[in-house]
Motif scaffolding. Structure first.
Motif, PDB file in Angstrom:
ATOM      1  N   VAL A 143      79.839  -0.189   9.396  1.00 20.27           N
ATOM      2  CA  VAL A 143      79.147  -1.357   9.911  1.00 20.27           C
ATOM      3  C   VAL A 143      79.496  -1.502  11.381  1.00 20.27           C
ATOM      4  CG1 VAL A 143      78.827  -3.854   9.746  1.00 20.27           C
ATOM      5  CG2 VAL A 143      79.291  -2.523   7.673  1.00 20.27           C
ATOM      6  N   VAL A 144      78.487  -1.480  12.241  1.00 19.24           N
ATOM      7  CA  VAL A 144      78.688  -1.718  13.665  1.00 19.24           C
ATOM      8  C   VAL A 144      78.161  -3.107  13.984  1.00 19.24           C
ATOM      9  CG1 VAL A 144      78.093  -1.008  16.017  1.00 19.24           C
ATOM     10  CG2 VAL A 144      78.520   0.719  14.266  1.00 19.24           C
ATOM     11  N   VAL A 145      79.049  -3.968  14.481  1.00 19.68           N
ATOM     12  CA  VAL A 145      78.634  -5.273  14.977  1.00 19.68           C
ATOM     13  C   VAL A 145      78.251  -5.047  16.437  1.00 19.68           C
ATOM     14  CG1 VAL A 145      79.274  -7.668  15.405  1.00 19.68           C
ATOM     15  CG2 VAL A 145      80.163  -6.482  13.380  1.00 19.68           C
ATOM     16  N   ASN A 146      76.959  -4.993  16.679  1.00 21.61           N
ATOM     17  CA  ASN A 146      76.412  -4.701  17.993  1.00 21.61           C
ATOM     18  C   ASN A 146      76.488  -5.941  18.883  1.00 21.61           C
ATOM     19  OD1 ASN A 146      75.117  -3.275  20.019  1.00 21.61           O
ATOM     20  ND2 ASN A 146      73.332  -2.754  18.784  1.00 21.61           N
ATOM     21  N   SER A 147      76.409  -5.719  20.181  1.00 27.92           N
ATOM     22  CA  SER A 147      76.568  -6.811  21.130  1.00 27.92           C
ATOM     23  C   SER A 147      75.855  -6.466  22.435  1.00 27.92           C
ATOM     24  CB  SER A 147      78.064  -7.025  21.389  1.00 27.92           C
ATOM     25  OG  SER A 147      78.292  -7.947  22.408  1.00 27.92           O
ATOM     26  N   VAL A 148      75.578  -7.493  23.252  1.00 33.39           N
ATOM     27  CA  VAL A 148      74.951  -7.269  24.552  1.00 33.39           C
ATOM     28  C   VAL A 148      75.975  -6.964  25.644  1.00 33.39           C
ATOM     29  CG1 VAL A 148      72.945  -8.709  24.044  1.00 33.39           C
ATOM     30  CG2 VAL A 148      74.925  -9.720  25.180  1.00 33.39           C
ATOM     31  N   CYS A 149      77.246  -7.038  25.351  1.00 30.01           N
ATOM     32  CA  CYS A 149      78.277  -6.870  26.380  1.00 30.01           C
ATOM     33  C   CYS A 149      78.345  -5.435  26.894  1.00 30.01           C
ATOM     34  CB  CYS A 149      79.636  -7.312  25.853  1.00 30.01           C
ATOM     35  SG  CYS A 149      80.312  -6.212  24.626  1.00 30.01           S
TER      36      CYS A 149
END
Length: 136
Positions: free
Chosen positions: A40-46
């Motif tokens: 599971v990859v918790v994606n982000s805009v950072c």
């Protein structure tokens, strides 16, 4: 919530490599409790998601052993799915980006933001490959 047009290329960075996007709590539960291994990859805009997390996750797939299932949730966009994924990651505090490997529904490996931020994608990939070699 981030605008869809802003996150579209960030989503596609993973989905174009075979990750399935999860948008609901039920979809997260089904993916995580599926038989086998699930990344599971918790994606982000950072920036560390762009420079380190997503490339590291993709590089990690160049391994003989790899997870049965590849899924992603997007922090700040898919709140219900992200909250449910993070609930499965307890006792680790919420962080994004982050990555978790589950085996038959059990959390067996975790990379929090502080393991990702400031580290090269190659090191993140190596960390994940070590986990795949042990659990997959």
């Amino acid at each position: 919530m981030y605008p869809a047009e802003l996150v579209k290329p960030m989503r596609e960075h993973l989905t174009s490599a075979g990750f399935s996007e999860l948008h609901t709590a039920d979809a997260v539960d089904a993916a995580i409790t599926a038989e086998g291994t699930t990344l599971v990859v918790v994606n982000s805009v950072c920036g560390c998601a762009a420079a380190n997390a997503r490339p590291g996750a993709l590089m990690s797939l160049n391994n003989d052993k790899k997870p049965s299932n590849l899924v992603t949730v997007f922090a700040g966009v898919d709140r219900e799915a992200t909250d449910k994924a993070r609930a499965h990651m307890v006792p680790f505090p919420p962080s994004s980006p982050s990555m978790a490997l589950f085996k038959d529904g059990e959390l067996v490996h975790m990379l929090e933001r502080h393991h990702i931020e400031g580290r090269p994608a190659e090191l993140i990939a190596e960390n994940l490959m070590d986990a795949y070699n042990e659990y997959c």
